[in-house]
Design an enzyme around this catalytic site. Structure first.
Site, PDB file in Angstrom:
ATOM      1  N   TRP A   1      25.043  -8.439 -68.020  1.00  0.00           N
ATOM      2  CA  TRP A   1      24.361  -9.737 -67.966  1.00  0.00           C
ATOM      3  C   TRP A   1      24.746 -10.559 -66.742  1.00  0.00           C
ATOM      4  CZ3 TRP A   1      20.159 -10.496 -70.581  1.00  0.00           C
ATOM      5  CH2 TRP A   1      19.970  -9.777 -71.780  1.00  0.00           C
TER       6      TRP A   1
ATOM      7  N   GLU B   1      26.230 -18.894 -70.561  1.00  0.00           N
ATOM      8  CA  GLU B   1      27.335 -19.816 -70.212  1.00  0.00           C
ATOM      9  C   GLU B   1      27.947 -20.464 -71.464  1.00  0.00           C
ATOM     10  OE1 GLU B   1      27.185 -21.891 -66.572  1.00  0.00           O
ATOM     11  OE2 GLU B   1      25.665 -20.566 -65.727  1.00  0.00           O
TER      12      GLU B   1
HETATM   13  N1  CAA Z   1      39.433 -25.268 -68.237  1.00  0.00           N
HETATM   14  C1  CAA Z   1      40.700 -24.861 -67.919  1.00  0.00           C
HETATM   15  N2  CAA Z   1      41.453 -24.115 -68.754  1.00  0.00           N
HETATM   16  C2  CAA Z   1      40.924 -23.769 -69.934  1.00  0.00           C
HETATM   17  C3  CAA Z   1      39.622 -24.135 -70.327  1.00  0.00           C
HETATM   18  C4  CAA Z   1      38.868 -24.934 -69.417  1.00  0.00           C
HETATM   19  N3  CAA Z   1      37.632 -25.328 -69.722  1.00  0.00           N
HETATM   20  N4  CAA Z   1      39.365 -23.646 -71.547  1.00  0.00           N
HETATM   21  C5  CAA Z   1      40.469 -22.982 -71.943  1.00  0.00           C
HETATM   22  N5  CAA Z   1      41.404 -23.070 -70.957  1.00  0.00           N
HETATM   23  C6  CAA Z   1      42.748 -22.529 -70.997  1.00  0.00           C
HETATM   24  C7  CAA Z   1      43.513 -23.082 -72.185  1.00  0.00           C
HETATM   25  O1  CAA Z   1      44.129 -24.309 -71.881  1.00  0.00           O
HETATM   26  C8  CAA Z   1      44.524 -21.981 -72.459  1.00  0.00           C
HETATM   27  O2  CAA Z   1      45.609 -22.136 -71.532  1.00  0.00           O
HETATM   28  P1  CAA Z   1      47.142 -21.829 -71.967  1.00  0.00           P
HETATM   29  O3  CAA Z   1      47.233 -20.356 -72.165  1.00  0.00           O
HETATM   30  O4  CAA Z   1      47.944 -22.313 -70.799  1.00  0.00           O
HETATM   31  O5  CAA Z   1      47.395 -22.601 -73.218  1.00  0.00           O
HETATM   32  C9  CAA Z   1      43.763 -20.720 -72.089  1.00  0.00           C
HETATM   33  O6  CAA Z   1      42.708 -21.125 -71.215  1.00  0.00           O
HETATM   34  C10 CAA Z   1      43.172 -20.007 -73.282  1.00  0.00           C
HETATM   35  O7  CAA Z   1      42.369 -20.933 -73.968  1.00  0.00           O
HETATM   36  P2  CAA Z   1      41.889 -20.699 -75.459  1.00  0.00           P
HETATM   37  O8  CAA Z   1      43.073 -20.353 -76.301  1.00  0.00           O
HETATM   38  O9  CAA Z   1      41.034 -21.855 -75.854  1.00  0.00           O
HETATM   39  O10 CAA Z   1      41.006 -19.361 -75.292  1.00  0.00           O
HETATM   40  P3  CAA Z   1      40.105 -18.573 -76.310  1.00  0.00           P
HETATM   41  O11 CAA Z   1      40.321 -17.129 -76.091  1.00  0.00           O
HETATM   42  O12 CAA Z   1      40.225 -19.132 -77.682  1.00  0.00           O
HETATM   43  O13 CAA Z   1      38.595 -18.843 -75.748  1.00  0.00           O
HETATM   44  C11 CAA Z   1      36.546 -20.032 -75.483  1.00  0.00           C
HETATM   45  C12 CAA Z   1      38.083 -20.074 -75.565  1.00  0.00           C
HETATM   46  C13 CAA Z   1      36.125 -21.465 -75.262  1.00  0.00           C
HETATM   47  C14 CAA Z   1      35.914 -19.502 -76.732  1.00  0.00           C
HETATM   48  C15 CAA Z   1      36.122 -19.160 -74.268  1.00  0.00           C
HETATM   49  O14 CAA Z   1      36.428 -17.797 -74.498  1.00  0.00           O
HETATM   50  C16 CAA Z   1      34.652 -19.284 -73.931  1.00  0.00           C
HETATM   51  O15 CAA Z   1      34.234 -20.267 -73.309  1.00  0.00           O
HETATM   52  N6  CAA Z   1      33.837 -18.278 -74.320  1.00  0.00           N
HETATM   53  C17 CAA Z   1      32.444 -18.208 -73.894  1.00  0.00           C
HETATM   54  C18 CAA Z   1      32.363 -17.420 -72.622  1.00  0.00           C
HETATM   55  C19 CAA Z   1      31.084 -17.691 -71.874  1.00  0.00           C
HETATM   56  O16 CAA Z   1      30.644 -18.832 -71.712  1.00  0.00           O
HETATM   57  N7  CAA Z   1      30.495 -16.625 -71.333  1.00  0.00           N
HETATM   58  C20 CAA Z   1      29.325 -16.710 -70.509  1.00  0.00           C
HETATM   59  C21 CAA Z   1      29.596 -16.018 -69.201  1.00  0.00           C
HETATM   60  S1  CAA Z   1      28.572 -16.327 -67.798  1.00  0.00           S
HETATM   61  C22 CAA Z   1      26.984 -16.019 -68.221  1.00  0.00           C
HETATM   62  O17 CAA Z   1      26.524 -16.545 -69.177  1.00  0.00           O
HETATM   63  C23 CAA Z   1      26.132 -15.095 -67.407  1.00  0.00           C
HETATM   64  C24 CAA Z   1      25.536 -15.644 -66.172  1.00  0.00           C
HETATM   65  O18 CAA Z   1      25.502 -14.959 -65.163  1.00  0.00           O
HETATM   66  C25 CAA Z   1      24.923 -16.988 -66.152  1.00  0.00           C
END
Ligand code: CAA
Length: 395
Positions: free
Chosen positions: A166, A377
């Site tokens: 993707w 996203e």
């Molecule tokens: N900014 C900075 N740091 C962040 C952050 C942010 N927005 N979100 C999380 N972090 C950091 C946390 O602070 C944490 O840091 P520490 O280890 O120092 O504590 C670390 O990252 C891990 O955070 P989580 O424990 O919250 O992580 P998680 O595994 O539970 O996942 C989630 C969090 C929000 C579910 C994330 O996995 C997520 O956003 N998933 C969706 C992914 C996504 O959007 N994919 C789309 C990809 S692109 C696309 O769509 C295709 C394209 O080409 C357009």
């Protein structure tokens, strides 16, 4: 440089003259150059090379990038205003623009070295080259930290191996920002970001993703097989990749919210026009409550989305290049605007009835295009998770 302070004006929200000018320029370009070809590119699924090139010449492919790095040197408000207008004409152009600006340029601008900015940012921000971003894998989407692709350091290079899916703009991309595991035992702390070049050996395109909507934005799988990535093309430090990916997505989600708004507005405007023309039972259909209440709900949700998007844009601008986060504002804007987009496109098809289902009008395209904004996203479920974690102090 434009100012956006003028936007904090409560209900009589008014854009500054500079922002008005940018919106008008984007609107004129989108309506004159993109709208007339949108259906044709949707049908063929071809990448709209010419119009994207022209958008580059107008500065739309690197709006927030300083001029020294090939961009337009404008602010986030300018970006969301322009992206809404482009997406109102065609969401596929909006996707290409959004990925280039937020997912590629922003990441390098914020985390890149001077040399990386010269090599990768300049050509992409100026629109001479196309940038892409790759996080997702066939078995790792919402739970992004579970990726399987590997990067192993061997002296001055990393050997990259894995399959990513993707990837928006991948078939046309000159550069791809990609995330791979350098330390699989470290979970999200074992992910590292790399700037890669599809022209180099070890890179190949996988299957094209056959899509419901945004069909003119090329999307495919990509494969790395012993791809040699020089150490100087690593973005940030080893293990910093997940945070970079998330920070970049915060910016990206504001862009997708603006794209969703553009689709919603297009669906709404088509509906108002049709409801004022089409007659049934001796009256314009807009005079029936069943139709007029839909229009009222569409309009209200559109304006509420706009406010959330402007709030997120201002929050991002305030954060500038610091570590201050605007995750909450970005997720709320993306969640509400994308669901508004789907709501408005759904209403628009219903208001147009048979004509809404016909390819003779663009309404059915808005319906197909709107859906992706609730998925990519970060799905609506992920946005709700991010918002709830923030409110519960769990982030
Ligand atoms: N900014 C900075 N740091 C962040 C952050 C942010 N927005 N979100 C999380 N972090 C950091 C946390 O602070 C944490 O840091 P520490 O280890 O120092 O504590 C670390 O990252 C891990 O955070 P989580 O424990 O919250 O992580 P998680 O595994 O539970 O996942 C989630 C969090 C929000 C579910 C994330 O996995 C997520 O956003 N998933 C969706 C992914 C996504 O959007 N994919 C789309 C990809 S692109 C696309 O769509 C295709 C394209 O080409 C357009």
């Amino acid at each position: 440089m434009t100012t956006s302070e003028t936007l904090h004006q409560g209900p009589n929200l008014k854009l500054s003259p500079e922002h008005e000018m940018i919106r008008q320029a984007a609107r004129d370009f989108a309506q004159n150059e993109i709208a007339p070809v949108a259906a044709e590119f949707d049908e063929s699924g071809a990448f709209p090379v010419e119009t994207i090139q022209k958008m580059g010449e107008m500065g739309f492919m690197g709006i927030e990038v300083p001029e020294e790095f090939g961009g337009a040197g404008l602010d986030t408000m300018s970006y969301v205003l322009a992206l809404e207008e482009i997406s109102r004409a065609d969401a596929a152009h909006g996707t290409i623009m959004s990925v280039n600006n937020s997912l590629f340029c922003y990441g390098i601008l914020r985390f890149g070295t001077q040399a990386q900015k010269e090599k990768f940012l300049k050509p992409v921000a100026s629109g001479e080259a196309v940038g892409a971003y790759s996080l997702t894998e066939p078995m790792s989407g919402s739970d992004a930290a579970t990726m399987r692709s590997r990067a192993t350091r061997e002296g001055d290079v990393y050997m990259l191996n894995g399959r990513k899916s993707w990837v928006s703009s991948a078939p046309k991309a000159d550069f791809i920002l990609v995330f791979l595991m350098t330390d699989p035992d470290a979970g999200h702390k074992g992910i590292t970001a790399f700037l890669t070049e599809p022209g180099e050996p070890g890179f190949s395109l996988g299957k094209p993703e056959p899509k419901l909507g945004i069909r003119a934005s090329a999307t495919s799988e990509i494969l790395y097989e012993n791809y040699r990535c020089p150490v100087e093309n690593r973005l940030g430090d080893e293990g910093e990749g997940f945070k970079i990916a998330m920070a970049v997505l915060d910016a990206g989600r504001i862009g997708i919210a603006a794209q969703a708004l553009g689709i919603a507005v297009a669906a709404y405007e088509a509906s108002v026009e049709y409801a004022g023309e089409r007659e049934a039972f001796g009256r314009k259909i807009g005079q029936f409550q069943g139709i007029s209440f839909k229009l009222a709900d569409m309009k209200t949700r559109i304006e509420a989305s706009r406010l959330l998007i402007y709030q997120a844009a201002l929050a991002k601008q305030r954060a500038k290049d610091s570590d201050e986060r605007y995750t909450l504002e970005a997720s709320m804007a993306k969640l509400f605007a994308s669901e508004t987009s789907m709501f408005c496109a759904h209403c628009a098809v219903q208001i147009h009835a048979g004509m809404g289902y016909s390819k003779e009008l663009p309404v059915e395209r808005y319906f197909r295009d709107a859906k992706i904004t609730e998925i990519y996203e970060g799905t609506s479920e992920i946005q709700r998770m991010v918002i709830a974690r923030h409110e519960l102090g769990l982030r």
